[in-house]
Design a protein around this motif. Structure first.
Motif, PDB file in Angstrom:
ATOM      1  N   LEU A 142      -2.929 -10.226  12.739  1.00 52.18           N
ATOM      2  CA  LEU A 142      -2.601  -8.971  12.299  1.00 52.18           C
ATOM      3  C   LEU A 142      -2.711  -8.114  13.351  1.00 52.18           C
ATOM      4  O   LEU A 142      -3.753  -8.259  14.097  1.00 52.18           O
ATOM      5  N   GLN A 143      -1.853  -7.248  13.447  1.00 56.36           N
ATOM      6  CA  GLN A 143      -1.563  -6.251  14.564  1.00 56.36           C
ATOM      7  C   GLN A 143      -2.271  -5.106  14.246  1.00 56.36           C
ATOM      8  O   GLN A 143      -2.874  -4.710  15.359  1.00 56.36           O
ATOM      9  N   TYR A 144      -2.396  -4.680  13.102  1.00 51.92           N
ATOM     10  CA  TYR A 144      -3.020  -3.466  12.912  1.00 51.92           C
ATOM     11  C   TYR A 144      -4.234  -3.646  11.757  1.00 51.92           C
ATOM     12  O   TYR A 144      -3.605  -4.100  10.713  1.00 51.92           O
ATOM     13  N   ILE A 145      -5.467  -3.351  12.129  1.00 54.92           N
ATOM     14  CA  ILE A 145      -6.518  -3.677  11.062  1.00 54.92           C
ATOM     15  C   ILE A 145      -7.425  -2.442  11.029  1.00 54.92           C
ATOM     16  O   ILE A 145      -7.812  -1.892  11.985  1.00 54.92           O
ATOM     17  N   GLY A 146      -7.530  -1.554   9.888  1.00 56.38           N
ATOM     18  CA  GLY A 146      -8.189  -0.363   9.852  1.00 56.38           C
ATOM     19  C   GLY A 146      -9.843  -0.705   9.871  1.00 56.38           C
ATOM     20  O   GLY A 146     -10.293  -0.065  10.499  1.00 56.38           O
ATOM     21  N   LYS A 147     -10.238  -1.726   9.234  1.00 57.77           N
ATOM     22  CA  LYS A 147     -11.706  -1.826   9.163  1.00 57.77           C
ATOM     23  C   LYS A 147     -11.888  -3.548   8.732  1.00 57.77           C
ATOM     24  O   LYS A 147     -10.966  -3.639   7.626  1.00 57.77           O
ATOM     25  N   GLU A 148     -12.567  -4.267   9.296  1.00 58.78           N
ATOM     26  CA  GLU A 148     -12.977  -5.406   8.725  1.00 58.78           C
ATOM     27  C   GLU A 148     -14.143  -5.313   7.679  1.00 58.78           C
ATOM     28  O   GLU A 148     -15.275  -4.488   7.990  1.00 58.78           O
ATOM     29  N   ILE A 149     -14.244  -6.006   6.503  1.00 59.23           N
ATOM     30  CA  ILE A 149     -15.093  -5.641   5.741  1.00 59.23           C
ATOM     31  C   ILE A 149     -15.749  -7.006   5.433  1.00 59.23           C
ATOM     32  O   ILE A 149     -15.101  -8.081   5.593  1.00 59.23           O
ATOM     33  N   PRO A 150     -16.987  -7.083   4.682  1.00 58.75           N
ATOM     34  CA  PRO A 150     -17.643  -8.503   4.133  1.00 58.75           C
ATOM     35  C   PRO A 150     -16.851  -9.048   3.037  1.00 58.75           C
ATOM     36  O   PRO A 150     -16.130  -8.044   2.385  1.00 58.75           O
ATOM     37  N   ASN A 151     -17.114 -10.151   2.721  1.00 60.69           N
ATOM     38  CA  ASN A 151     -16.325 -10.894   1.771  1.00 60.69           C
ATOM     39  C   ASN A 151     -17.081 -10.768   0.589  1.00 60.69           C
ATOM     40  O   ASN A 151     -17.369 -11.651  -0.191  1.00 60.69           O
ATOM     41  N   LEU A 152     -16.606  -9.341  -0.059  1.00 58.32           N
ATOM     42  CA  LEU A 152     -17.142  -9.076  -1.192  1.00 58.32           C
ATOM     43  C   LEU A 152     -15.905  -8.386  -1.984  1.00 58.32           C
ATOM     44  O   LEU A 152     -15.021  -7.786  -1.143  1.00 58.32           O
ATOM     45  N   PHE A 153     -15.691  -8.324  -3.319  1.00 54.80           N
ATOM     46  CA  PHE A 153     -14.797  -7.658  -4.106  1.00 54.80           C
ATOM     47  C   PHE A 153     -14.941  -6.357  -3.886  1.00 54.80           C
ATOM     48  O   PHE A 153     -15.809  -5.829  -4.277  1.00 54.80           O
ATOM     49  N   VAL A 154     -13.943  -5.523  -3.452  1.00 58.81           N
ATOM     50  CA  VAL A 154     -13.697  -4.050  -3.447  1.00 58.81           C
ATOM     51  C   VAL A 154     -12.660  -3.375  -4.786  1.00 58.81           C
ATOM     52  O   VAL A 154     -11.877  -4.192  -4.839  1.00 58.81           O
ATOM     53  N   VAL A 155     -13.002  -2.260  -5.026  1.00 55.08           N
ATOM     54  CA  VAL A 155     -11.962  -1.518  -5.743  1.00 55.08           C
ATOM     55  C   VAL A 155     -12.066   0.073  -5.274  1.00 55.08           C
ATOM     56  O   VAL A 155     -12.918   0.473  -4.504  1.00 55.08           O
ATOM     57  N   GLY A 156     -10.750   0.562  -5.431  1.00 57.65           N
ATOM     58  CA  GLY A 156     -10.579   1.894  -5.011  1.00 57.65           C
ATOM     59  C   GLY A 156      -9.511   2.319  -4.119  1.00 57.65           C
ATOM     60  O   GLY A 156      -9.095   1.227  -3.295  1.00 57.65           O
TER      61      GLY A 156
END
Ligand code: IMP
Ligand code: MG
Length: 176
Positions: A142-156
């Motif tokens: 992946l060339q461009y990643i805004g932010k790595e986040i934990p393996n939890l479901f997100v909304v928004g």
């Protein structure tokens, strides 16, 4: 805390924090594709807000189009991907940037790469606003990643739970 459908979520990133990530990605993409023929392929539905904000922050002038697949049911990836809107553009000679809201297992991305690889694009790269490294099961870089986040479901910010929550300007995490 907010409720979307039958689940409760906690705020994880503010609207300002998300916009900072988007601006930084726009800056990197501007630098890398200055004076190149860029085609942005946003992945619907989740990436609609991200693509809209990203291209407004960019100073280069890309072509913009969208693809649509479905792989998520509820809060877990089903592993199956269906095509709903395919590639209509001629990719020959173009630099293609796939724009995803979030990369989870990577199943969707692998499917997209499969479709695009025979279309003679000059280059194919990927930008994702959010990335769950613990869930990722592919080798595609992946060339461009805004932010790595934990393996939890997100909304928004484009991402939904059972079709709802996409218009939230913040990002919320499922309460464990
Ligand atoms: P993958 O194929 O497992 O990588 O999942 C890719 C797609 O599933 C993303 O483009 C999102 O639309 C959706 N998705 C993945 N994780 C989440 C999440 O935490 N919340 C909402 N949608 C998600
Ligand atoms: Mg998506």
């Amino acid at each position: 805390m907010i409720q979307v459908g039958d689940k409760h979520f906690e705020e994880y990133l503010t609207a300002d924090q998300i916009q900072s990530c988007v601006k930084e990605l726009a800056r990197q993409i501007d630098n890398d594709f200055a004076s190149k023929d860029l085609l942005i392929l946003g992945i619907l539905n989740g990436a609609f807000l991200f693509v809209a904000d990203l291209v407004k922050y960019m100073t280069i002038d890309p072509e913009i189009s969208f693809l649509k697949f479905a792989s998520y049911e509820g809060t877990t990836s089903t592993g199956k991907v269906h095509d709903l809107i395919g590639v209509n553009e001629d990719l020959a000679g173009k630099h293609v940037l796939i724009v995803e809201d979030i990369v989870d297992s990577g199943t969707t991305l692998a499917h997209i790469m499969n479709i695009l690889k025979s279309k003679n694009a000059t280059s194919i790269s990927t930008a994702t606003l959010f990335f769950k490294p613990e869930a990722y099961q592919q080798k595609i870089a992946l060339q461009y990643i805004g932010k790595e986040i934990p393996n939890l479901f997100v909304v928004g910010y484009g991402m939904d739970y059972q079709g709802k929550g996409r218009n939230l300007t913040e990002l919320y995490q499922l309460k464990p």
